[in-house]
Design an enzyme around this catalytic site. Structure first.
Site, mmCIF file in Angstrom:
data_model
loop_
_atom_site.group_PDB
_atom_site.id
_atom_site.type_symbol
_atom_site.label_atom_id
_atom_site.label_comp_id
_atom_site.label_asym_id
_atom_site.label_seq_id
_atom_site.Cartn_x
_atom_site.Cartn_y
_atom_site.Cartn_z
ATOM 1 N N GLY A 299 0.784 -1.228 0.000
ATOM 2 C CA GLY A 299 0.000 0.000 0.000
ATOM 3 C C GLY A 299 0.815 1.277 0.000
ATOM 4 C CD GLU B 235 -2.358 -2.349 -1.781
ATOM 5 O OE1 GLU B 235 -2.875 -1.358 -1.224
ATOM 6 O OE2 GLU B 235 -1.934 -3.327 -1.155
ATOM 7 C CE1 TYR C 189 -5.664 -4.348 8.487
ATOM 8 C CE2 TYR C 189 -6.755 -2.272 8.951
ATOM 9 C CZ TYR C 189 -6.320 -3.226 8.049
ATOM 10 O OH TYR C 189 -6.558 -3.053 6.706
ATOM 11 C CD1 TRP D 61 -2.592 -5.550 7.190
ATOM 12 C CD2 TRP D 61 -1.069 -6.508 5.854
ATOM 13 N NE1 TRP D 61 -1.500 -4.736 7.179
ATOM 14 C CE2 TRP D 61 -0.544 -5.299 6.368
ATOM 15 C CE3 TRP D 61 -0.281 -7.291 4.999
ATOM 16 C CZ2 TRP D 61 0.743 -4.852 6.037
ATOM 17 C CZ3 TRP D 61 0.982 -6.827 4.671
ATOM 18 C CH2 TRP D 61 1.481 -5.614 5.200
#
Ligand SMILES: *[C@@H]1O[C@H](CO)[C@@H](O)[C@H](O)[C@H]1NC(C)=O
Ligand SMILES: *[C@@H]1O[C@H](CO)[C@@H](O)[C@H](O)[C@H]1NC(C)=O
Ligand SMILES: *[C@@H]1O[C@H](CO)[C@@H](O)[C@H](O)[C@H]1NC(C)=O
Ligand SMILES: *[C@@H]1O[C@H](CO)[C@@H](O)[C@H](O)[C@H]1NC(C)=O
Length: 367
Positions: free
Chosen positions: A99, A140, A258, A347
């Protein structure tokens, strides 16, 4: 009915067992390890995974070669042997990009045959010299029709090169995967489906980051499996990939270890889609699962699981956090199995809390 079911079980069980031994690759229970998390590789409980992704290698925009930052070289080159010491069967893939990498550098690399070759050859060299079992592309995102087309060329050429390298050296060929947007189109741009289907062993569907304080001023389920009336959900994304022509057994559903924290405008308006004034707890509002568990324990926060959406949230005062807890992970892994997907990935592994989510996922898949 009962007889029918018995017969099905009788025939399918030995078949499945056989398939297990023959293919050895019929499921993916995976997680990324993020170098940026500083989580020690030696602490990863690799018995809970079939595959681990080491993230991220970089693309050098001058040379179009894959490189590993000097600060990461020691951890990346010992990654495979370290995680294999606890689980000799776990397979490792070097993930490239991510990212925070430059999408323009990937677009430029993919635009010419010569630069694609530099990328591909260097990726294979680095995978072999670091003892990874495969490579994973994390661009990305391609953001024009030409870039999508060039992604297809890159994947086809990568597949050819990986097959040739294995044939030439007599080694097991490298795995090839890629992490893609949640849907088979990136907004209006359609991914190069034929190249993806023919060239990749599987794709990691990034079914998260749907709502976050950086781009939503209301609370929301950050990785909803269902989100009635919208196209923003894991199920919508998986359906779109299947409808586009990617077989279920090449799809791996991603979920986050997360969540995102917002500050509520009104502590009494604390469900999904409640107005907020922005991020809470961290500048971007992103909080690891372990930190979320600590927040709940320290503040006696109220916990809610919404099984319609498949998302957890908690709140205390004006702080509101959306995330995946064990119920969401269990429901998502069950979804993967029911839809005969290849597997799941998370992730990222360092954000788990004492292996709670990793173990929930592994046990749900295995049972
Ligand atoms: C790793 O996970 C396995 C399977 O759940 C468990 O038996 C083992 O105790 C775990 N190891 C550590 C160090 O947490
Ligand atoms: C939230 O965002 C929407 C769309 O971006 C905007 O129309 C609205 O005014 C914003 N609301 C607040 C309270 O900032
Ligand atoms: C925690 O919150 C619940 C209600 O949400 C309350 O009943 C309980 O007494 C609280 N416990 C502590 C230790 O504050
Ligand atoms: C779950 O969330 C959806 C979407 O916001 C909402 O319509 C529904 O009422 C919620 N369910 C429960 C039990 O709160």
């Amino acid at each position: 009915m009962a007889a029918k079911r018995l017969i099905f079980l009788f025939f399918s069980f030995p078949f499945l067992l056989q398939f297990h031994f023959a293919a050895g690759q019929n499921s993916v229970k995976a997680a990324y390890w993020s170098a940026g998390s500083e989580y020690p590789v030696s602490s990863i409980n690799s018995t809970l995974f079939t595959h681990l992704f080491c993230a991220f290698a970089d693309l050098n925009s001058q040379t179009n070669q894959v490189t590993v930052a000097p600060a990461n070289q020691a951890r990346f080159s010992s990654f495979t042997s370290t995680v294999r010491s606890k689980n000799p069967n776990v397979r490792t893939l070097l993930s490239i990009g991510g990212g925070s990498s430059s999408p323009a550098a990937f677009a430029s690399m993919a635009s010419q045959a010569s630069s694609r070759k530099s990328f591909i050859d260097s990726s294979i060299n680095i995978a072999r010299s670091y003892n990874f079992h495969g490579l994973d592309l994390d661009w990305e995102y391609p953001s024009t029709p030409t870039e999508m087309n060039n992604l297809g060329l890159l994947l086809n050429e990568w597949r050819t090169a990986v097959n040739n390298e294995a044939a030439r050296t007599g080694t097991l060929r490298l795995l090839l995967s890629a992490a893609f947007f949640r849907n088979s189109d990136y907004y209006t741009l359609v991914y190069p489906i034929t190249a993806i289907r023919n060239s990749l062993d599987w794709i990691n569907v990034m079914a998260y980051d749907f709502y976050g304080p950086g781009w939503s001023n209301v609370t929301g389920p950050p990785a909803a499996l269902y989100n009635p009336g919208t196209q923003v959900s894991g199920n919508y994304g998986i359906r779109s990939w299947i409808c586009s022509g990617i077989p279920e057994n090449k799809l791996v559903l991603g979920f986050p270890f997360y969540g995102y924290a917002w500050t509520l405008v009104n502590p009494n308006n604390n469900g999904f889609f409640a107005p907020t004034t922005g991020a809470a707890l961290t500048p971007g509002g992103d909080v690891g699962y372990g930190q979320i568990r600590s927040f709940i324990a320290q503040n006696n926060a109220t916990e809610v699981y919404n099984e319609t959406v498949v998302s957890n949230y908690c709140f205390k005062g004006t702080t509101w956090i959306g995330y995946d807890d064990t119920q969401s992970i269990r429901a998502k892994v069950t979804y993967c199995k029911q839809n005969t997907l290849l597997g799941y990935f998370a992730w990222h592994v360092g954000a788990d809390d004492n292996w709670i989510l990793s173990r929930t996922a592994s046990q749900t898949w295995g049972s």
